[in-house]
Write an enzyme that holds these catalytic residues in place. Structure first.
Site, PDB file in Angstrom:
ATOM      1  N   ASP A  83     -47.638 -43.795  13.407  1.00  0.00           N
ATOM      2  CA  ASP A  83     -46.740 -42.940  12.622  1.00  0.00           C
ATOM      3  C   ASP A  83     -46.305 -41.714  13.428  1.00  0.00           C
ATOM      4  O   ASP A  83     -45.112 -41.381  13.498  1.00  0.00           O
ATOM      5  CB  ASP A  83     -47.371 -42.537  11.275  1.00  0.00           C
ATOM      6  CG  ASP A  83     -48.837 -42.133  11.390  1.00  0.00           C
ATOM      7  OD1 ASP A  83     -49.418 -42.239  12.493  1.00  0.00           O
ATOM      8  OD2 ASP A  83     -49.414 -41.696  10.368  1.00  0.00           O
ATOM      9  N   ASP A  92     -36.875 -51.933  16.746  1.00  0.00           N
ATOM     10  CA  ASP A  92     -35.619 -51.716  16.007  1.00  0.00           C
ATOM     11  C   ASP A  92     -35.265 -50.222  16.026  1.00  0.00           C
ATOM     12  O   ASP A  92     -34.113 -49.837  16.213  1.00  0.00           O
ATOM     13  CB  ASP A  92     -35.749 -52.171  14.542  1.00  0.00           C
ATOM     14  CG  ASP A  92     -35.317 -53.627  14.365  1.00  0.00           C
ATOM     15  OD1 ASP A  92     -35.425 -54.395  15.338  1.00  0.00           O
ATOM     16  OD2 ASP A  92     -34.880 -53.999  13.257  1.00  0.00           O
ATOM     17  N   LYS A 134     -53.469 -47.474  15.000  1.00  0.00           N
ATOM     18  CA  LYS A 134     -53.720 -46.661  13.808  1.00  0.00           C
ATOM     19  C   LYS A 134     -55.228 -46.717  13.563  1.00  0.00           C
ATOM     20  O   LYS A 134     -55.705 -47.071  12.478  1.00  0.00           O
ATOM     21  CB  LYS A 134     -52.907 -47.228  12.628  1.00  0.00           C
ATOM     22  CG  LYS A 134     -52.910 -46.395  11.371  1.00  0.00           C
ATOM     23  CD  LYS A 134     -52.193 -45.059  11.515  1.00  0.00           C
ATOM     24  CE  LYS A 134     -52.317 -44.243  10.235  1.00  0.00           C
ATOM     25  NZ  LYS A 134     -51.891 -42.847  10.410  1.00  0.00           N
TER      26      LYS A 134
END
Ligand code: ATP
Length: 354
Positions: free
Chosen positions: A218, A246, A185
């Protein structure tokens, strides 16, 4: 004789670890390898007996073993004085410098419905630093509160840790579809994730046959859902890697199917990507697939090690095949829409191994 450690853990840990050791023992016997399990105190039970979830004798025993199975632990359920400290699983990773958390995710069987049946990705997660402040300090805590209304956390990114995890990712990619995506990021966290990205890019120069892409975490998360086939190996810092794995596990069927190992150059630990699931503990309904396949990954890691025993790789193949056959036969636990209990599923895998 192969000796492996066993830490049962909390919640569903004892149920799924029992399933994994039974399956591994049968697969190893089929390739003429005898295994001895060394069960060591850990988790809530160890708090009762030793006053700590990770007693020193457990660590000393692990030191002498090449590998072990770690059941999930439920730190949130520990007495107050143990919360907010480094989790026992984190402490083991730190003590043995298990810097690489390798988390594959792919739909195993057409009979398990998956949101992204095309996904076939491995997340290579840096395990020792990054945004998880609980493991970032030599002494003291990486999260602190100067006033009751202000909370601060320390992120740590070092060139050496970024380099070694990048090598793991690129080496792995050479055995797969030769593509690495760097999760970062750097438009916002320019110094920390910027360093991670830049070091990975530098390391990529040593692997000219592997394509490399950098992507904001993102946007990456969205594209993992919309274009799963774009991804082969994803390299990520600790927290990004945890969240992404996950997501990837669920997209490929269920969190209960997502395996992983944590490895250094000398030790490896099988650990399912999911947690201790206290909401379903003790009911014989947990999905043992993640723990079974994590154990297969551990055997494969041991086989690949210098002077490793090749038969361990064959045992890992048998475990994976037997698990897939069981799922293909429509046997599965409730989380994947089936009706089998943990123990019934395990019996089916054991039969498939016969
Ligand atoms: P942690 O912080 O340790 O990751 P958590 O509570 O955030 O723990 P999990 O324990 O992984 O997350 O549980 C998330 C959900 O997934 C729960 O509803 C749980 O029942 C379910 N789940 C996790 N593992 C399994 C499994 N092996 N079989 C079936 N359901 C599972």
């Amino acid at each position: 004789m192969l000796t492996l450690g066993v830490l049962l853990g909390d919640g569903i840990g004892p149920e799924i670890v029992d399933s994994a050791t039974r399956v591994a023992e049968r697969a190893l016997a089929s390739v003429s390898v005898e295994v001895q399990w060394r069960e060591l105190p850990f988790g809530l039970e160890a708090i009762g007996e030793f006053g700590t979830p990770l007693p020193e004798p457990t660590l000393a025993d692990l030191d002498g073993l090449p590998g072990w199975i770690l059941g999930p632990h439920d730190n949130a359920g520990y007495p107050q004085q143990f919360r907010g400290m480094l989790s026992p699983g984190g402490a083991i990773r730190k003590r043995f410098n298990l810097f690489a958390n390798i988390r594959p995710a792919r739909a195993l069987s057409a009979s398990v419905s998956a949101a992204c049946p095309d996904l076939d990705v491995v997340i290579v997660r840096e395990n020792t630093e990054g945004f998880y402040a609980d493991r970032n300090m030599y002494d003291g805590a990486g999260e602190f509160m100067p006033t009751p209304d202000v909370a601060l956390a320390v992120a740590v990114f070092t060139r050496s840790a970024c380099e070694r995890i990048a090598h793991q990712a690129f080496q792995l990619a050479t055995t797969r579809r030769r593509s690495v995506t760097i999760a970062h990021k750097a438009n916002v966290l320019a110094k920390t994730t910027g360093l991670f990205r830049d070091v990975c890019l530098t390391v990529s120069e040593g692997y000219p046959d592997v394509e490399v892409h950098g992507e904001h975490i993102d946007a990456l998360a969205a594209r993992l859902v919309s274009h799963p086939r774009d991804f082969d190996v994803i390299v990520a810092e600790n927290m990004f890697g945890d969240i992404l794995s996950d997501l990837a596990g669920q997209l490929s069927g269920s969190l209960g199917m997502a395996p992983s190992i944590n490895a250094s150059h000398t030790h490896a630990m099988a650990q399912a990507a999911h947690g201790s699931a206290p909401d379903i503990a003790g009911r014989d309904i947990a999905n043992p697939v993640a723990m079974i396949l994590s154990t297969a990954m551990l055997l494969r890691w041991l086989a690949a090690r210098e002077r490793g025993v090749p038969a361990l790789g064959a045992a890992a193949d048998r475990i994976e095949d037997a698990t897939r056959w069981t799922l293909d036969a429509g046997v599965g636990t409730a989380d994947i829409g089936g009706t089998a209990s943990t123990s019934a599923f395990t019996e089916q895998v054991l039969s498939a191994l016969r």
